[in-house]
Design an enzyme around this catalytic site. Sequence first.
Site, PDB file in Angstrom:
ATOM      1  N   SER A 180       0.842  -1.197   0.000  1.00  0.00           N
ATOM      2  CA  SER A 180       0.000   0.000   0.000  1.00  0.00           C
ATOM      3  C   SER A 180       0.879   1.249   0.000  1.00  0.00           C
ATOM      4  O   SER A 180       1.624   1.469  -0.941  1.00  0.00           O
ATOM      5  CB  SER A 180      -0.952  -0.025   1.202  1.00  0.00           C
ATOM      6  OG  SER A 180      -1.837   1.068   1.179  1.00  0.00           O
ATOM      7  N   THR A 181       0.829   2.027   1.074  1.00  0.00           N
ATOM      8  CA  THR A 181       1.570   3.282   1.140  1.00  0.00           C
ATOM      9  C   THR A 181       3.062   3.061   0.906  1.00  0.00           C
ATOM     10  O   THR A 181       3.680   2.243   1.572  1.00  0.00           O
ATOM     11  CB  THR A 181       1.374   3.951   2.519  1.00  0.00           C
ATOM     12  OG1 THR A 181      -0.019   4.011   2.807  1.00  0.00           O
ATOM     13  CG2 THR A 181       1.974   5.344   2.535  1.00  0.00           C
ATOM     14  N   HIS A 207      -2.799  -0.956  -3.224  1.00  0.00           N
ATOM     15  CA  HIS A 207      -3.943  -0.069  -3.000  1.00  0.00           C
ATOM     16  C   HIS A 207      -3.790   1.190  -3.849  1.00  0.00           C
ATOM     17  O   HIS A 207      -3.024   2.094  -3.512  1.00  0.00           O
ATOM     18  CB  HIS A 207      -4.036   0.318  -1.517  1.00  0.00           C
ATOM     19  CG  HIS A 207      -4.269  -0.838  -0.607  1.00  0.00           C
ATOM     20  ND1 HIS A 207      -3.953  -0.805   0.733  1.00  0.00           N
ATOM     21  CD2 HIS A 207      -4.791  -2.070  -0.827  1.00  0.00           C
ATOM     22  CE1 HIS A 207      -4.275  -1.965   1.299  1.00  0.00           C
ATOM     23  NE2 HIS A 207      -4.780  -2.752   0.362  1.00  0.00           N
ATOM     24  N   MET A 300      -0.087   1.158   4.973  1.00  0.00           N
ATOM     25  CA  MET A 300      -0.865   1.589   6.123  1.00  0.00           C
ATOM     26  C   MET A 300      -1.984   0.582   6.379  1.00  0.00           C
ATOM     27  O   MET A 300      -2.557   0.035   5.449  1.00  0.00           O
ATOM     28  CB  MET A 300      -1.449   2.975   5.835  1.00  0.00           C
ATOM     29  CG  MET A 300      -2.216   3.609   6.966  1.00  0.00           C
ATOM     30  SD  MET A 300      -2.660   5.334   6.585  1.00  0.00           S
ATOM     31  CE  MET A 300      -3.846   5.095   5.274  1.00  0.00           C
ATOM     32  N   ASP A 303      -4.391  -4.709   6.125  1.00  0.00           N
ATOM     33  CA  ASP A 303      -4.808  -5.568   5.026  1.00  0.00           C
ATOM     34  C   ASP A 303      -3.687  -6.565   4.729  1.00  0.00           C
ATOM     35  O   ASP A 303      -2.518  -6.194   4.651  1.00  0.00           O
ATOM     36  CB  ASP A 303      -5.106  -4.717   3.784  1.00  0.00           C
ATOM     37  CG  ASP A 303      -5.749  -5.520   2.668  1.00  0.00           C
ATOM     38  OD1 ASP A 303      -6.346  -6.569   2.960  1.00  0.00           O
ATOM     39  OD2 ASP A 303      -5.651  -5.085   1.506  1.00  0.00           O
TER      40      ASP A 303
END
Length: 383
Positions: A180-181, A207, A300, A303
Amino acid sequence: MSRIRVLIVDDAVVVRRLVSDALADDPEIEVVGTAANGRIALQKIPQVNPDVVTMDVEMPELNGIETVRALRPTYPKLPVIMFSTLTERGGTATLDALAAGASDYVTKPANVGSVALAQQRVREDLIPRIKTLAGRIVVPVAAARPTAPPVPPAPRGAATSARPSHLGDARPSIVAIGVSTGGPNALAALIPSLPADLRVPVVITQHMPPMFTRLLAERLNQQSPLEVREGAPGMLVTPGTVTIAPGDYHMVLERQGTEVRVALNQDPPENSCRPAVDPMFRSVVALYGHRTLGVILTGMGQDGLRGCEGIRDAGGQVLAQDEASSVVWGMPGFVVRAGLADKVLPLPDIAAEITRRVTATTTTGWIASQPVIPRDSRRTEVV
């Protein structure tokens, strides 16, 4: 605790006001200034000493990409969140900004119907990122389905232990990556480092919104010896290919005869995400069982935690990125602290570890690219 100081940089007055008003209601955040372009922002940063900067991509005089490049030598750790449009041009510029050193991004609300709804979108998308990048703990909104029990954060700088490896004689048949991030830069470091003759497929959930995932896949394809593409319904999953879940769709794998193909759905978000890592991991484990190698990179939230539990329960393997090389040690941190990681590695070492495990000598004759196919409600190997 002191409030998080935010500098808002955007050439549009209406956007500066929108973001300022959206952040004003949060007691943990203080807007300490605004700037109409990057040149003014560079002058204001030492004056207002922000903890986080939100940055428009396209601005006159000095745009967001140029501003990030200019501030990084002096402020290497200052979190910068790009505020971009959900367009192809905005997506390309956002990826360029992340490559230049931006920390994260959000997309500007479009066609939401009212200023109040636009502010709500900004609050939902921007505030958790501001708090996470500023080092504050963000409590996720309760989801419809049960979430994993909270795991206390490890003290910063503390050693992180991995669960003892159980590699044994099971060579992975697939690599499944959740990120993600900080993901675009992490993938740009990882995927091009994988060998051209990798004998298993790679599937990725990052994401990102629609269009951004396609642009990311195209960019990685240009940099990598492997074929990198955005997932599409019915796409064949084969060794030597890298498939990225498209924005706004969960990507899962399905068996059709002796082949494995991509399927997409718009089931409800999981862990507030669509695409989400957990649905992809579940589908991979259902097909490949103990021959699954899961990889959790910077991101972040949590997940992928449940998915990694499924991988380990099936006898598969899990690698996690370490805290020092992560932009946000959320997703990998939850996995490590839950004792699910076989190995915790800095980002530059992960490609070599994947390659080592995929090419490891086995004591059996299994064919690495074959999934496990259920038969009579039991998983058996196909040779």
